[in-house]
Design an enzyme around this catalytic site. Sequence first.
Site, PDB file in Angstrom:
ATOM      1  N   TYR A  54      15.108   1.273  95.537  1.00 42.19           N
ATOM      2  CA  TYR A  54      15.163   1.357  94.069  1.00 42.19           C
ATOM      3  C   TYR A  54      16.552   1.794  93.609  1.00 42.19           C
ATOM      4  O   TYR A  54      17.017   1.427  92.542  1.00 42.19           O
ATOM      5  CB  TYR A  54      14.138   2.361  93.536  1.00 42.19           C
ATOM      6  CG  TYR A  54      12.729   1.840  93.595  1.00 42.19           C
ATOM      7  CD1 TYR A  54      12.283   0.879  92.680  1.00 42.19           C
ATOM      8  CD2 TYR A  54      11.854   2.284  94.565  1.00 42.19           C
ATOM      9  CE1 TYR A  54      10.998   0.382  92.743  1.00 42.19           C
ATOM     10  CE2 TYR A  54      10.561   1.789  94.635  1.00 42.19           C
ATOM     11  CZ  TYR A  54      10.142   0.843  93.712  1.00 42.19           C
ATOM     12  OH  TYR A  54       8.869   0.345  93.780  1.00 42.19           O
ATOM     13  N   LYS A 187      34.036 -10.377  72.309  1.00 39.15           N
ATOM     14  CA  LYS A 187      34.799  -9.164  72.020  1.00 39.15           C
ATOM     15  C   LYS A 187      35.656  -8.758  73.217  1.00 39.15           C
ATOM     16  O   LYS A 187      35.150  -8.667  74.339  1.00 39.15           O
ATOM     17  CB  LYS A 187      33.823  -8.021  71.678  1.00 39.15           C
ATOM     18  CG  LYS A 187      33.122  -8.230  70.344  1.00 39.15           C
ATOM     19  CD  LYS A 187      34.126  -8.050  69.224  1.00 39.15           C
ATOM     20  CE  LYS A 187      33.564  -8.345  67.868  1.00 39.15           C
ATOM     21  NZ  LYS A 187      34.634  -8.391  66.848  1.00 39.15           N
ATOM     22  N   LYS A 223      44.672 -13.282  73.648  1.00 41.60           N
ATOM     23  CA  LYS A 223      44.490 -11.884  73.249  1.00 41.60           C
ATOM     24  C   LYS A 223      44.315 -10.993  74.487  1.00 41.60           C
ATOM     25  O   LYS A 223      44.932  -9.925  74.597  1.00 41.60           O
ATOM     26  CB  LYS A 223      43.234 -11.802  72.369  1.00 41.60           C
ATOM     27  CG  LYS A 223      43.200 -10.633  71.444  1.00 41.60           C
ATOM     28  CD  LYS A 223      42.127 -10.891  70.394  1.00 41.60           C
ATOM     29  CE  LYS A 223      41.660  -9.615  69.761  1.00 41.60           C
ATOM     30  NZ  LYS A 223      40.513  -9.836  68.887  1.00 41.60           N
ATOM     31  N   CYS A 381      10.536  -7.720 111.189  1.00 39.53           N
ATOM     32  CA  CYS A 381      10.533  -6.282 111.418  1.00 39.53           C
ATOM     33  C   CYS A 381       9.157  -5.682 111.109  1.00 39.53           C
ATOM     34  O   CYS A 381       8.221  -5.918 111.864  1.00 39.53           O
ATOM     35  CB  CYS A 381      11.667  -5.622 110.656  1.00 39.53           C
ATOM     36  SG  CYS A 381      12.214  -4.121 111.472  1.00 39.53           S
ATOM     37  N   HIS A 507      16.357  -8.671 112.315  1.00 46.12           N
ATOM     38  CA  HIS A 507      16.565  -9.173 110.947  1.00 46.12           C
ATOM     39  C   HIS A 507      17.436 -10.427 110.952  1.00 46.12           C
ATOM     40  O   HIS A 507      18.652 -10.340 110.754  1.00 46.12           O
ATOM     41  CB  HIS A 507      17.215  -8.083 110.086  1.00 46.12           C
ATOM     42  CG  HIS A 507      16.297  -6.952 109.782  1.00 46.12           C
ATOM     43  ND1 HIS A 507      15.461  -6.945 108.692  1.00 46.12           N
ATOM     44  CD2 HIS A 507      16.035  -5.813 110.459  1.00 46.12           C
ATOM     45  CE1 HIS A 507      14.744  -5.837 108.696  1.00 46.12           C
ATOM     46  NE2 HIS A 507      15.072  -5.139 109.761  1.00 46.12           N
ATOM     47  N   GLU A 509      17.751 -12.609 108.767  1.00 50.08           N
ATOM     48  CA  GLU A 509      18.330 -12.922 107.448  1.00 50.08           C
ATOM     49  C   GLU A 509      19.768 -12.430 107.321  1.00 50.08           C
ATOM     50  O   GLU A 509      20.530 -12.948 106.507  1.00 50.08           O
ATOM     51  CB  GLU A 509      17.450 -12.340 106.326  1.00 50.08           C
ATOM     52  CG  GLU A 509      17.472 -10.821 106.149  1.00 50.08           C
ATOM     53  CD  GLU A 509      16.506 -10.074 107.058  1.00 50.08           C
ATOM     54  OE1 GLU A 509      16.124 -10.626 108.104  1.00 50.08           O
ATOM     55  OE2 GLU A 509      16.152  -8.918 106.730  1.00 50.08           O
TER      56      GLU A 509
HETATM   57  N1  GLN Z   1       9.219   0.851 109.506  1.00 45.63           N
HETATM   58  C1  GLN Z   1       9.357   0.040 110.662  1.00 45.63           C
HETATM   59  C2  GLN Z   1      10.123   0.735 111.781  1.00 45.63           C
HETATM   60  O1  GLN Z   1      10.814   1.685 111.541  1.00 45.63           O
HETATM   61  C3  GLN Z   1      10.002  -1.292 110.327  1.00 45.63           C
HETATM   62  C4  GLN Z   1      11.415  -1.171 109.890  1.00 45.63           C
HETATM   63  C5  GLN Z   1      11.912  -2.416 109.199  1.00 45.63           C
HETATM   64  O2  GLN Z   1      11.137  -3.272 108.781  1.00 45.63           O
HETATM   65  N2  GLN Z   1      13.209  -2.512 109.019  1.00 45.63           N
HETATM   66  O3  GLN Z   1      10.059   0.329 112.913  1.00 45.63           O
END
Ligand code: GLN
Length: 535
Positions: A54, A187, A223, A381, A507, A509
Amino acid sequence: MAKYIFITGGVVSSLGKGITAASIGRLLINRGLNIRMLKMDPYLNVDPGTMSPYQHGEVYVTDDGAETDLDLGHYERFTGQPTSSRSNFTAGRIYWDVLRRERKGEYLGHTIQMIPHITDAIIASIRAVAEEGPDVVIAEIGGTVGDIEGLTFLEAIRQIGLEEGRENVMYVHMTYVPYLKAAGEVKTKPSQQSVAKLREIGIIPDALICRSEVPLEDDVRRKMSLFCNVPYESVIEELDVQHTIYEVPLVLSEQGLDEIIMVHFRMVRPPPKMLPWREMVETIKHPRGSIRIGVVGKYAELQDAYKSLYEAISHGGIAHQIHVEIIKISAEDIESGRARDALADVSGILVPGGFGQRGTEGKVEAIRYARENRIPFLGICLGLQCAVIEFARNACGLEGAHSTELDPKTPYPVVCLMEEQEKVVDLGATMRLGAWPCRIKPDTQSHRAYGALLISERHRHRYEVNNAYREQFAAGGLIISGQSPDGHLVEMVELADHPWFVAVQFHPELKSQPNNPHPLFRDFIGAAALHDGII
Ligand code: GLN
């Protein structure tokens, strides 16, 4: 000797400085230059690793295991160059280092001050990137000019300008030019004031990049040029792009920004080779079809929490020339029954990474839906951990199976803490982080995707599949398709009897690029498009 481009922001945050810095990186690479990207964050956390999504959005992980700002994801996606722990530092990290040295007596009794001790430490961290030997370091300062915590950073980059000579340092200021509907005009005053603030510190911008929702008329540019003391041709307009953020390098190049940089640095280079990038953007603009992918996460409303993930999904679409509409489904809405229909309306389901119990049951339910209805599924994950929990409960009859992170008293701890994690007390930088090798099982979906048997992917987790359940999983039809080379850690699983169901502990991505889509996202989107009858 490396040249430096420093990018500051004015008026408001969220201007897309990271995307602009990354786009400049792409332009300079296309001009044949060797570059390094750097992000400086003036906040006091030592790194963003412990910050809430957040507050901060995604935490981007580098190969060498640093937990960093999400702008590094833009840098890698736009430039194709890996970043490292050197590519991002915060004020917190600088203070931490300086205070540790003070405690050791390394300052020999001197009074420790913002200038020169903090500024010198900032300068040293910037120079460390230049020492890697690039032609140009592109360094972005987070936050907005006028923020108290940003002052030492601005002072540091001013000093670098003095030390290196102005022809070796370029200051690019990004600003917002609002359109006032009631007045019917744009502006320039906020920009004038933010440039005045910079000048107070002693920084005179060499170029202005103006974010705006409407095109800037010639008189507005004049400007801006006059009042902000920037040459007319160096007032660059950056309108909201229509189709994709990957248009930004093209927009900046069309206005000659890369040429302005060359002239400033007195460099002679051929024009940038933009054709492959342009073709990639054209592919995005002219898809042959569209599919819907459901992302079942905890932060459905937060655009930045899954930044790299959303980008990687769209890259998977580029690989097949299809547009992917991402349907953000809140896992809690699945639990309450509000979002069950949403699952029936997508061609592929993805459960991303995460922490904590909230929404878990919704994720498990979404995975069950994908498994039973043969919908293409990618778990990442926590997504893998939930897939294993779901399989244990519903395919192996282990009722109440869970991860000990989420239910410490579960009768079947199918996901549990890694041994080396049991002693860990501090939260910051203590997970299993960064690139680790993974050995893939031949003739699996995972093998078909990568076309290789040994891969390397980035991790950020504490928990792992419990090896005690491997035999039960295998008997039920869950294949362990990737593991650590020593065979101790489960890295990838997939279903024997399913069109495409792959879950990974790492990960993927983080390593996907628009002009080089990640193989797992490519095949996941391919399977979803096939499911939908588009290809
Ligand atoms: N909470 C899980 C862990 O710590 C997965 C972590 C995550 O998805 N990056 O293993």
